[in-house]
Design a protein around this motif. Sequence first.
Motif, PDB file in Angstrom:
ATOM      1  N   SER A 280      -5.303   0.656   7.080  1.00 62.03           N
ATOM      2  CA  SER A 280      -5.132   2.031   7.625  1.00 62.03           C
ATOM      3  C   SER A 280      -6.317   1.992   8.648  1.00 62.03           C
ATOM      4  O   SER A 280      -6.024   2.574   9.855  1.00 62.03           O
ATOM      5  CB  SER A 280      -5.582   3.107   6.682  1.00 62.03           C
ATOM      6  OG  SER A 280      -5.715   4.342   7.081  1.00 62.03           O
TER       7      SER A 280
ATOM      8  N   CYS B 197      -5.884  -2.218   1.889  1.00 62.37           N
ATOM      9  CA  CYS B 197      -5.084  -1.080   2.260  1.00 62.37           C
ATOM     10  C   CYS B 197      -5.764  -0.025   3.031  1.00 62.37           C
ATOM     11  O   CYS B 197      -5.604   0.582   3.826  1.00 62.37           O
ATOM     12  CB  CYS B 197      -4.596  -0.034   1.137  1.00 62.37           C
ATOM     13  SG  CYS B 197      -3.343  -1.171  -0.167  1.00 62.37           S
ATOM     14  N   THR B 198      -7.442  -0.097   2.520  1.00 59.55           N
ATOM     15  CA  THR B 198      -8.146   0.627   3.392  1.00 59.55           C
ATOM     16  C   THR B 198      -8.442   0.267   4.765  1.00 59.55           C
ATOM     17  O   THR B 198      -8.402   0.903   5.943  1.00 59.55           O
ATOM     18  CB  THR B 198      -9.513   0.929   2.927  1.00 59.55           C
ATOM     19  OG1 THR B 198      -9.323   1.395   1.589  1.00 59.55           O
ATOM     20  CG2 THR B 198     -10.667   1.585   3.489  1.00 59.55           C
TER      21      THR B 198
ATOM     22  N   PHE C 207      -4.505   8.138   1.067  1.00 59.34           N
ATOM     23  CA  PHE C 207      -4.327   6.874   0.060  1.00 59.34           C
ATOM     24  C   PHE C 207      -5.279   6.560  -1.023  1.00 59.34           C
ATOM     25  O   PHE C 207      -6.684   7.203  -0.922  1.00 59.34           O
ATOM     26  CB  PHE C 207      -4.086   5.454   0.802  1.00 59.34           C
ATOM     27  CG  PHE C 207      -5.250   5.340   1.874  1.00 59.34           C
ATOM     28  CD1 PHE C 207      -6.482   4.489   1.447  1.00 59.34           C
ATOM     29  CD2 PHE C 207      -5.465   5.909   2.948  1.00 59.34           C
ATOM     30  CE1 PHE C 207      -7.425   4.104   2.335  1.00 59.34           C
ATOM     31  CE2 PHE C 207      -6.605   5.688   3.798  1.00 59.34           C
ATOM     32  CZ  PHE C 207      -7.411   4.858   3.390  1.00 59.34           C
TER      33      PHE C 207
ATOM     34  N   GLU D   5     -10.062   2.037  -3.240  1.00 58.46           N
ATOM     35  CA  GLU D   5     -10.196   0.614  -3.538  1.00 58.46           C
ATOM     36  C   GLU D   5     -11.668  -0.044  -4.019  1.00 58.46           C
ATOM     37  O   GLU D   5     -11.871   0.925  -5.034  1.00 58.46           O
ATOM     38  CB  GLU D   5      -9.661  -0.016  -2.389  1.00 58.46           C
ATOM     39  CG  GLU D   5      -8.270   0.145  -1.983  1.00 58.46           C
ATOM     40  CD  GLU D   5      -7.616  -0.898  -0.821  1.00 58.46           C
ATOM     41  OE1 GLU D   5      -6.979  -1.662  -1.146  1.00 58.46           O
ATOM     42  OE2 GLU D   5      -8.059  -0.862   0.046  1.00 58.46           O
TER      43      GLU D   5
ATOM     44  N   ALA E 181       3.216  -0.707   5.130  1.00 63.57           N
ATOM     45  CA  ALA E 181       2.763  -0.561   4.017  1.00 63.57           C
ATOM     46  C   ALA E 181       2.939  -1.859   3.148  1.00 63.57           C
ATOM     47  O   ALA E 181       2.543  -1.762   1.984  1.00 63.57           O
ATOM     48  CB  ALA E 181       3.210   0.846   3.139  1.00 63.57           C
TER      49      ALA E 181
ATOM     50  N   CYS F 233       0.746  -1.152  -0.196  1.00 63.77           N
ATOM     51  CA  CYS F 233      -0.197   0.082   0.101  1.00 63.77           C
ATOM     52  C   CYS F 233       0.809   1.188   0.118  1.00 63.77           C
ATOM     53  O   CYS F 233       2.165   1.195   0.379  1.00 63.77           O
ATOM     54  CB  CYS F 233      -0.727   0.212   1.220  1.00 63.77           C
ATOM     55  SG  CYS F 233      -2.065  -1.423   1.401  1.00 63.77           S
ATOM     56  N   THR F 234       0.401   2.388  -0.606  1.00 62.35           N
ATOM     57  CA  THR F 234       1.053   3.663  -0.474  1.00 62.35           C
ATOM     58  C   THR F 234       0.332   4.476   0.297  1.00 62.35           C
ATOM     59  O   THR F 234      -1.076   4.905  -0.051  1.00 62.35           O
ATOM     60  CB  THR F 234       1.269   3.962  -2.167  1.00 62.35           C
ATOM     61  OG1 THR F 234       1.892   3.308  -2.667  1.00 62.35           O
ATOM     62  CG2 THR F 234       1.926   5.564  -1.681  1.00 62.35           C
ATOM     63  N   TYR F 235       0.932   5.279   1.351  1.00 60.90           N
ATOM     64  CA  TYR F 235       0.115   6.161   2.131  1.00 60.90           C
ATOM     65  C   TYR F 235       1.186   7.440   2.125  1.00 60.90           C
ATOM     66  O   TYR F 235       2.106   7.614   2.594  1.00 60.90           O
ATOM     67  CB  TYR F 235       0.140   5.765   3.584  1.00 60.90           C
ATOM     68  CG  TYR F 235      -0.523   4.481   3.852  1.00 60.90           C
ATOM     69  CD1 TYR F 235      -2.132   4.314   3.730  1.00 60.90           C
ATOM     70  CD2 TYR F 235       0.135   3.094   3.964  1.00 60.90           C
ATOM     71  CE1 TYR F 235      -2.833   3.182   3.832  1.00 60.90           C
ATOM     72  CE2 TYR F 235      -0.703   2.111   4.269  1.00 60.90           C
ATOM     73  CZ  TYR F 235      -2.301   2.051   4.183  1.00 60.90           C
ATOM     74  OH  TYR F 235      -2.778   0.967   4.217  1.00 60.90           O
TER      75      TYR F 235
END
Length: 295
Positions: free
Chosen positions: A152, A148-149, A196, A199, A114, A96-98
């Motif tokens: 987070s 990724c959501t 981010f 999705e 991540a 993931c990219t934050y």
Amino acid sequence: MPSNEQRRAAAKRKLERQLANRAERARKRKQLTIAGSALGVVVVIAAVTGVYFLTRGGESADTASNASQTPDASLSSTPAVAAPPPAAAKPATVNCTYRDSAEPAAKPVQKPRAEGIQTGDGNSSLSISVDSNQGPLGLTLNNAESPCTVNSFASLAGQGYFDGTNCHRLTQGEGLKVLQCGDPTGTGSGGPGYEFDNEYPTDQFAPNDPALQQPISYSRGVLAMANAGPGTNGSQFFIVYGDSMLPPNYTIFGTVDEGGLATLDKIAGQGQDDSNGPGDGKPTQPVTLNSVRID
């Protein structure tokens, strides 16, 4: 007995009256057409305004900044609103990219890890218990579709980011029925200091697909992210307590259980203050998330 000249003058006056009456009727028809067109514009503006309130503000319905932000009653007239598309399978692990956001964190918090986020086997879902002053909210997060959501949200919950925060928005229009939370400032503009990408269901469409502008069904019980545009997800989220319609630009990452729906119905029954417009404002009775915990 009238002369020929008098008869011609009378006929002329009659013709002039008829022409004047026709002109007046035509003018009124034009006014009615303009009024009808203006009404149509008002309806379109109402729909756009609903989505704007889901996306306006620092981060933000949903939303949802508000449904960060969420959508509106005029959308309810949209025929045959489609369900979200089926989700394509994710790899067993994802990265993931934050990214740092333009605004600093509303409450001190660390970014989530991540790399190597697992999506399958025993990691396809995650259970969260929310204790609120209005009652419990049991959440099931869908890690298989929006890893990724979920990663987070779980990170923020584990750091106590949501604890003691107020839900700042409740919408009650025909096309949008959501409670929006996740901003420690309670204003709809706060976030965690990072952002981010969207999705599911956004990632089921090509980036420029016109379908991204068409409403789909966000059904009762859905948990989704509010945002301020593509790639601006942070901490604000909304829970749908009544079937709603939104473009597929708000990440769906879980559901609320039946007990949670009962709590939401109670909150909705207490109303909101219309501070964002008719059917859209702060809950009349404060809704405070006392704690948000991973089970």
